[in-house]
Write an enzyme that holds these catalytic residues in place. Structure first.
Site, PDB file in Angstrom:
ATOM      1  N   GLY A 249       0.777  -1.238   0.000  1.00 10.41           N
ATOM      2  CA  GLY A 249       0.000   0.000   0.000  1.00 10.41           C
ATOM      3  C   GLY A 249       0.804   1.281   0.000  1.00 10.41           C
ATOM      4  N   PRO A 292       5.018  -4.705  -0.630  1.00 13.27           N
ATOM      5  CA  PRO A 292       4.916  -3.539  -1.516  1.00 13.27           C
ATOM      6  C   PRO A 292       4.903  -3.942  -2.990  1.00 13.27           C
ATOM      7  CG  PRO A 292       7.142  -3.740  -0.643  1.00 13.27           C
ATOM      8  CD  PRO A 292       6.344  -4.843  -0.015  1.00 13.27           C
ATOM      9  N   ARG A 330      -4.900   3.370 -15.769  1.00 15.36           N
ATOM     10  CA  ARG A 330      -5.113   4.018 -14.464  1.00 15.36           C
ATOM     11  C   ARG A 330      -5.825   5.378 -14.549  1.00 15.36           C
ATOM     12  NH1 ARG A 330      -1.906   5.325 -11.128  1.00 15.36           N
ATOM     13  NH2 ARG A 330      -2.898   4.394  -9.329  1.00 15.36           N
ATOM     14  N   CYS A 361     -11.562   4.057 -29.038  1.00 15.39           N
ATOM     15  CA  CYS A 361     -12.834   4.670 -29.420  1.00 15.39           C
ATOM     16  C   CYS A 361     -13.771   4.862 -28.237  1.00 15.39           C
ATOM     17  CB  CYS A 361     -13.500   3.814 -30.482  1.00 15.39           C
ATOM     18  SG  CYS A 361     -13.056   4.405 -32.089  1.00 15.39           S
TER      19      CYS A 361
HETATM   20  N1  LLP Z   1      -0.746  -7.225  -1.084  1.00 15.81           N
HETATM   21  C1  LLP Z   1      -2.013  -7.490  -1.447  1.00 15.81           C
HETATM   22  C2  LLP Z   1      -2.724  -8.600  -0.798  1.00 15.81           C
HETATM   23  C3  LLP Z   1      -2.632  -6.707  -2.430  1.00 15.81           C
HETATM   24  O1  LLP Z   1      -3.888  -6.990  -2.767  1.00 15.81           O
HETATM   25  C4  LLP Z   1      -1.921  -5.659  -3.047  1.00 15.81           C
HETATM   26  C5  LLP Z   1      -2.542  -4.839  -4.088  1.00 15.81           C
HETATM   27  C6  LLP Z   1      -0.593  -5.422  -2.641  1.00 15.81           C
HETATM   28  C7  LLP Z   1      -0.038  -6.229  -1.661  1.00 15.81           C
HETATM   29  C8  LLP Z   1       0.257  -4.357  -3.249  1.00 15.81           C
HETATM   30  O2  LLP Z   1      -0.266  -3.083  -3.070  1.00 15.81           O
HETATM   31  P1  LLP Z   1       0.649  -1.801  -3.458  1.00 15.81           P
HETATM   32  O3  LLP Z   1       1.857  -1.828  -2.554  1.00 15.81           O
HETATM   33  O4  LLP Z   1       1.036  -1.935  -4.865  1.00 15.81           O
HETATM   34  O5  LLP Z   1      -0.224  -0.634  -3.205  1.00 15.81           O
HETATM   35  N2  LLP Z   1      -4.624  -1.436  -9.889  1.00 15.81           N
HETATM   36  C9  LLP Z   1      -4.535  -0.526  -8.770  1.00 15.81           C
HETATM   37  C10 LLP Z   1      -3.859  -1.147  -7.581  1.00 15.81           C
HETATM   38  C11 LLP Z   1      -4.512  -2.444  -7.126  1.00 15.81           C
HETATM   39  C12 LLP Z   1      -3.812  -3.051  -5.945  1.00 15.81           C
HETATM   40  C13 LLP Z   1      -4.392  -4.366  -5.596  1.00 15.81           C
HETATM   41  N3  LLP Z   1      -3.728  -5.012  -4.520  1.00 15.81           N
HETATM   42  C14 LLP Z   1      -3.809   0.737  -9.218  1.00 15.81           C
HETATM   43  O6  LLP Z   1      -3.407   0.827 -10.393  1.00 15.81           O
HETATM   44  O7  LLP Z   1      -3.666   1.682  -8.455  1.00 15.81           O
END
Ligand code: LLP
Length: 437
Positions: A249, A292, A330, A361
């Site tokens: 996150g 991450p 995005r 389109c």
């Molecule tokens: N762990 C789990 C269980 C997750 O579901 C996710 C992301 C992460 C780790 C990694 O999260 P990050 O560190 O990348 O924030 N498509 C969206 C993001 C979807 C994230 C889904 N899960 C975007 O483009 O912002």
């Protein structure tokens, strides 16, 4: 952070008005490989991994960084991260296959799915991949599969939903009563009790409250609740935890000048209290895991695109480019901001506002709204920043457009790490029934 520092954190700079990325002239690369093109800097991935590693190392001895493969699953990126010491978090069998294909041993993988099939479980169990289960019913199914395979029941982990979520968009907030992920308070103790009854004898626990979190304070309530449930489970079920997984996150600075993720505060709100929790002596001596995705790969990649059409319809100016939401979804899906800069910057004459329009389109195919540029002409190139996470992995063939190539910049050399798809690739898996031939 000032704009020059913000750019230089991403290894971008202008020399004689030309854009350089990791010391490569971006326009030259783009002309050589064609557009649209994802260009990734190996150096940035390594730097981001080391940033997180230093933060964790400064407080804890026992931790693992599991890169969330969904952000970018290119085999070369997985190999770079593995060489830094990374572990991996997979959300599907395909992501597990990707890691195995990259030569990563299955003991370095976690499987945090959500809606698992029995085949998913069987595959993970046979490959000895640790699973973060997402519901109580899944425990019953996994137990049966272990019994039928006659595999020894070892480590099991559940995803807890602490009901305090956060994220850059409502689609990416993954905790709360109406959210499909994890197990709420009403069943979490029972889940561990059942697991113990079923003879699982090593335990982990997981949360992931959302993605793209820039306000670190948003973790606070979730973490407090997480810690109290961990203590409760340990006490009521009489078990110790082998790992506590805090999910991912960590946000990145998409906007010019935006500050970076505040790891000092994260240390204060999450890591140090976790250490104190362990020191109380009630929950065992669990390892800390984090997952991450975006933080490790988003800033490593720019997406270059060529302007083919400049249009002023009397009300609005459009820069028509060859990357669209098929290449980077995005902006369209979440209204996300990606900074867009020219590969050759003249900065003479009047600055005009444009919407950057892709070729798809749909009116929603706008990669950036009201962006100011001077002196652009058809044929010029633009770079869309921070496209390394959820860029290629969310790309599509919509409008029958082949997916773009990916290249890697490493120590002065550029490598093609994924060929652009061809039109033949679009038809490779289709079959026409005889009566239509
Ligand atoms: N762990 C789990 C269980 C997750 O579901 C996710 C992301 C992460 C780790 C990694 O999260 P990050 O560190 O990348 O924030 N498509 C969206 C993001 C979807 C994230 C889904 N899960 C975007 O483009 O912002």
């Amino acid at each position: 952070m000032d704009y020059a520092n913000w750019l230089s954190r991403k290894d971008l700079e202008y020399k004689n008005n030309q854009l350089y990325f990791s010391n490569f002239n971006v326009q030259e690369l783009t002309v050589k490989y064609g557009t649209p093109l994802y260009i990734t800097s190996e150096k940035i991935i390594r730097a981001r991994y080391n940033e997180i590693d230093c933060v964790l190392k400064s407080v804890l001895h026992d931790y693992q960084i599991h890169y969330a493969v969904k952000a970018n699953s290119n085999l070369s990126l997985l190999k770079i991260l593995e060489s830094e010491g990374s572990y991996f978090d997979c959300t599907s069998r395909g992501e597990i296959y990707s890691c195995l294909r990259a030569g990563i041993p299955s003991k370095k993988l976690l499987y945090t799915g959500n809606i698992f099939t029995d085949e998913d479980f069987k595959f993970a169990i046979e490959n000895e991949v640790i699973i973060n289960l997402d519901s109580l019913s899944q425990l019953y199914r996994v137990n049966k599969i272990y019994d039928s395979l006659k595999n020894e029941k070892k480590l099991i982990s559940f995803r807890y939903n602490p009901e305090f979520g956060a994220g850059h968009h409502v689609h990416d907030i993954t905790a709360g009563k109406n959210i499909k992920f994890g197990i709420l308070d009403n069943q979490i103790v029972e889940a561990y009790q059942k697991a113990k009854d079923f003879d699982f004898h090593r335990y982990g626990i997981h949360i992931h409250i959302g993605s793209g979190i820039s306000n670190v304070m948003k973790y606070q309530k979730a973490i407090e609740k997480f810690f109290s449930i961990i203590e409760k489970i340990s006490k009521e079920v009489s078990i110790e935890f082998e790992f506590v997984d805090f999910g991912g996150g960590f946000g990145i600075p998409y906007h010019p000048g935006e500050e970076t993720f505040n790891f000092d505060l994260y240390k204060e709100l999450v890591i140090a209290p976790f250490k104190s929790l362990i020191e109380k002596g009630n929950i065992g001596n669990p390892q800390m895991k984090v997952e991450p995705g975006r933080f490790l790969t988003a800033e490593s990649t720019i997406l270059t695109t060529q302007i083919n059409t400049i249009k002023d319809n009397g009300y609005k100016r459009f820069l028509g480019v060859d990357a669209g939401f098929n290449t980077l979804i995005r902006p369209m899906l979440y209204g996300s901001y990606h900074h867009i800069i020219p590969c050759y910057k003249l900065e003479k004459g009047e600055f005009l506002k444009y919407d950057i329009a892709g070729p798809i389109c749909e009116s929603g195919d706008i990669l950036g709204k009201d962006r100011e540029f001077s002196e652009l002409k058809e044929g010029d190139y633009l770079a869309i920043l921070d496209a390394g996470a959820y860029g290629f992995t969310m790309s599509s063939n919509y409008n029958s457009r082949p997916r773009a190539a990916e290249i890697l910049l490493s120590k002065g050399t550029s490598y093609l790490i994924r060929k652009a798809e061809t039109y033949d690739d679009l038809f490779r898996s289709q079959k026409i029934p005889n009566h239509l031939k």
